[in-house]
Design an enzyme around this catalytic site. Structure first.
Site, mmCIF file in Angstrom:
data_model
loop_
_atom_site.group_PDB
_atom_site.id
_atom_site.type_symbol
_atom_site.label_atom_id
_atom_site.label_comp_id
_atom_site.label_asym_id
_atom_site.label_seq_id
_atom_site.Cartn_x
_atom_site.Cartn_y
_atom_site.Cartn_z
ATOM 1 C CG ASP A 47 -5.050 5.561 0.866
ATOM 2 O OD1 ASP A 47 -5.987 4.740 0.950
ATOM 3 O OD2 ASP A 47 -5.008 6.614 1.522
ATOM 4 C CD GLU A 52 -8.955 4.395 -1.835
ATOM 5 O OE1 GLU A 52 -9.918 4.020 -1.144
ATOM 6 O OE2 GLU A 52 -7.954 4.946 -1.337
ATOM 7 C CG HIS A 98 -9.200 -1.433 3.869
ATOM 8 N ND1 HIS A 98 -8.853 -1.485 2.536
ATOM 9 C CD2 HIS A 98 -8.918 -0.172 4.276
ATOM 10 C CE1 HIS A 98 -8.379 -0.311 2.161
ATOM 11 N NE2 HIS A 98 -8.412 0.503 3.193
ATOM 12 C CG ASP A 99 -11.753 1.925 3.130
ATOM 13 O OD1 ASP A 99 -11.485 1.904 4.343
ATOM 14 O OD2 ASP A 99 -11.020 2.473 2.280
ATOM 15 C CG ASP A 147 -2.337 0.372 0.926
ATOM 16 O OD1 ASP A 147 -2.524 1.374 0.217
ATOM 17 O OD2 ASP A 147 -3.256 -0.331 1.374
#
Length: 560
Positions: free
Chosen positions: A199, A256, A330-331, A98
């Site tokens: 991210d 993302e 995870h979101d 990440d």
């Protein structure tokens, strides 16, 4: 269409805090990951996307990084990480780290220095502004509620934080910041990583002057997203990153990108533009949200909207860019609880949802626990929740809008991020085999039934179905490279489509309901049919017309 290994890969996301604990402190860690690599190998995945394991004070569970070149103590040491990478590579599994560079932690050395004075070397590493008429520099709202600015007494100025107050935004206009990021990326590439998930990477370019956002009646702050998403220099920055770092290695990259359209997706992912391999878009994740409201305000999914959105991305990027395929991360809440039936037809609808996604064009992403059909959780009250977004929203709605706590809890049960963050359910022993200590976040009480041990032992489980889907992608080129055509776009329950490659066709038929709708094969498909996979026992014949069982999925290969 050019063939690439990352187009043919299947990615598995590990959220390390909740994956596997090796030392009994209740927190998942790197040695826990090492202990489960054979499980991932058996599943058949090619790449692990590892959520952040860097040094962090954990205001946002590791997405607030205080040192980009070190490992969080709770997760282990750099030696542990190096062993994990070696063990992954020994099993033919690649590692995607990440990359969180829209912001750092406020405890990062750069920000600590930046706060000291307006003249210091690191001041311009972040976005500082004087107040305006005794208030914040503009009216932007943070993603985590409240103002996106925090006042600092020491220098009598505000710093920008699109996310938490402990996540100040980096200033990408500063060439030194960009060089620091590229140097850090090379540090990890030199250690052997195989790619990066980036991210909120389309937030890094802000509109000059940081103008006010459009206000909505009754709201104190406004969304500034028009001024920091897909900003004026974003393609310049990503092209530079590609030129200086990414182009020199054979990596997998995914950005993302909230608020990105298929047209913008092409700009980010077209091979000839030299930016990224693919993007995470969120259009399909916003379809069960009330118009004009934030994600917490639920509306029933209309399957026709989902089909139109998925088809738009499938056809929009075809031959020009590349899709990422995901239901969970995870979101996001657990997909079987969101678009499926997590009670009576949990197994069938988990398999159906997987089939619908994995037979499309793009690189599929599996989120930990998805492959065993893990569900959302309903903890008794707000004290059991840990997610900063959830807690901030709850407090704001209780205090400002005076909503009933039970209404707010219903929103959390549907959409809260902790639904995805409960520990992975490995077996029926205490704490689902995740830890011998007290888990950092409660385990879903349904673990005695839903766990990896049971799934591996049952040949009809969700796990073995995912395993078969992954193998089909490796065996049939059409699943990776075939074109996409949506069938029956107006049907309220059936999601069906055709993939085409040369003289081969692939027919996927899925039922997004507990009813028994009839499917009719379009006349234009003729030839011999082979049933590749289904989530019910079914005849292997020509599927001209048939009644679907609740949450049924079938995939046929057809040769003219």
């Amino acid at each position: 269409m050019e063939k690439k290994w990352w187009k043919e890969a299947v990615v598995y996301q590990i959220y390390p805090r909740s994956f596997m604990d090796s030392n009994g402190d209740g927190i998942g860690d790197i040695r826990g990951i090492i202990s489960k690599l054979d499980y991932l190998k058996e599943l058949g995945i090619d790449v692990v996307w590892l959520s952040p394991v860097y040094k962090s004070p954990n205001d946002d569970n590791g997405y607030d990084i205080s040192d980009y070149r070190d490992i969080m103590d709770e997760f282990g040491t750099m030696a542990d990480w190096e062993e994990m990478l070696a063990e992954m590579h020994n099993r033919g599994i690649k590692l995607m780290m990440d990359l969180v560079v829209n912001h750092s932690s406020d405890e990062h050395a750069w920000f600590v220095e930046s706060k000291k004075s307006k003249d210091c070397e690191y001041r311009d590493y972040y976005i500082w502004r004087p107040g305006k008429d005794g208030h914040e520099p503009n009216n932007w709202e943070s993603v985590f509620n409240g103002s996106a600015w925090k006042y600092d007494e020491q220098t009598n100025e505000y710093f920008l934080h699109i996310f938490s107050q402990k996540q100040p935004d980096l200033n990408w206009e500063n060439e030194k910041v960009r060089k620091e990021v590229y140097d850090m990326m090379n540090f990890w590439i030199d250690k052997g990583v195989d790619g990066f998930r980036m991210d909120v990477i389309n937030f890094i370019s802000k509109v000059e002057g940081l103008p006010d956002g459009e206000t909505v009646e009754g709201k104190k702050y406004a969304s500034g997203s028009d001024y920091f998403m897909n900003g004026p220099r974003i393609h310049e920055f990503l092209s530079e990153m590609n030129r200086k770092v990414l182009s020199k290695h054979d990596l997998i990259t995914v950005g993302e990108m909230p608020g990105v359209s298929p047209e913008e997706g092409i700009l980010y992912t077209d091979d000839s533009r030299n930016e990224l391999n693919m993007v995470f878009q969120f259009e399909h994740m916003d379809l069960d949200t009330e118009e004009g409201k934030n994600k917490w305000y639920y509306k029933q999914l209309d399957l026709r909207d989902l089909k139109a959105t998925m088809a738009k991305w499938q056809t929009g990027l075809e031959g020009k860019g590349w899709n990422s395929l995901y239901w969970n991360n995870h979101d996001q809440p657990r997909i079987v609880s969101r678009f499926g039936d997590d009670k009576v037809y949990r197994v069938e609808s988990s398999k159906m949802l997987a089939t619908c996604l994995h037979m499309m064009q793009g690189t599929p992403y599996i989120y930990q626990g998805e492959e065993i059909g893990m569900t959302n959780v309903q903890f008794g009250d707000i004290s059991f929740y840990k997610d900063i977004e959830t807690l901030n929203m709850y407090n704001e709605r209780v205090n400002d809008t005076k909503e009933a706590p039970e209404e707010i809890m219903a929103s959390i049960y549907r959409k809260g991020r902790d639904n995805a963050r409960t520990p992975v359910q490995w077996d029926e022993s205490e704490n689902a085999g995740f830890t011998e200590g007290t888990p950092w976040l409660g385990v879903n009480p349904n673990y005695p039934e839903i766990n990896a041990k049971n799934a591996i032992e049952d040949p009809r489980s969700v796990f073995h179905y995912y395993k078969k889907l992954i193998q089909l992608r490796k065996d049939h080129e059409i699943i990776v490279y075939g074109s996409f055509e949506l069938l029956h776009p107006d049907h309220p329950e059936i999601f069906a489509y055709i993939r085409t490659l040369g003289d081969e066709k692939l027919l996927t038929v899925t039922n997004f309901s507990g009813n028994n709708p009839d499917f009719k094969l379009p006349e234009k498909i003729e030839g011999t049919f082979e049933l590749l996979i289904s989530n019910y026992e079914t005849d292997d014949g020509t599927p001209e017309e048939f009644e679907l069982k609740p949450w049924e999925a079938r995939v046929y290969k057809c040769k003219a």
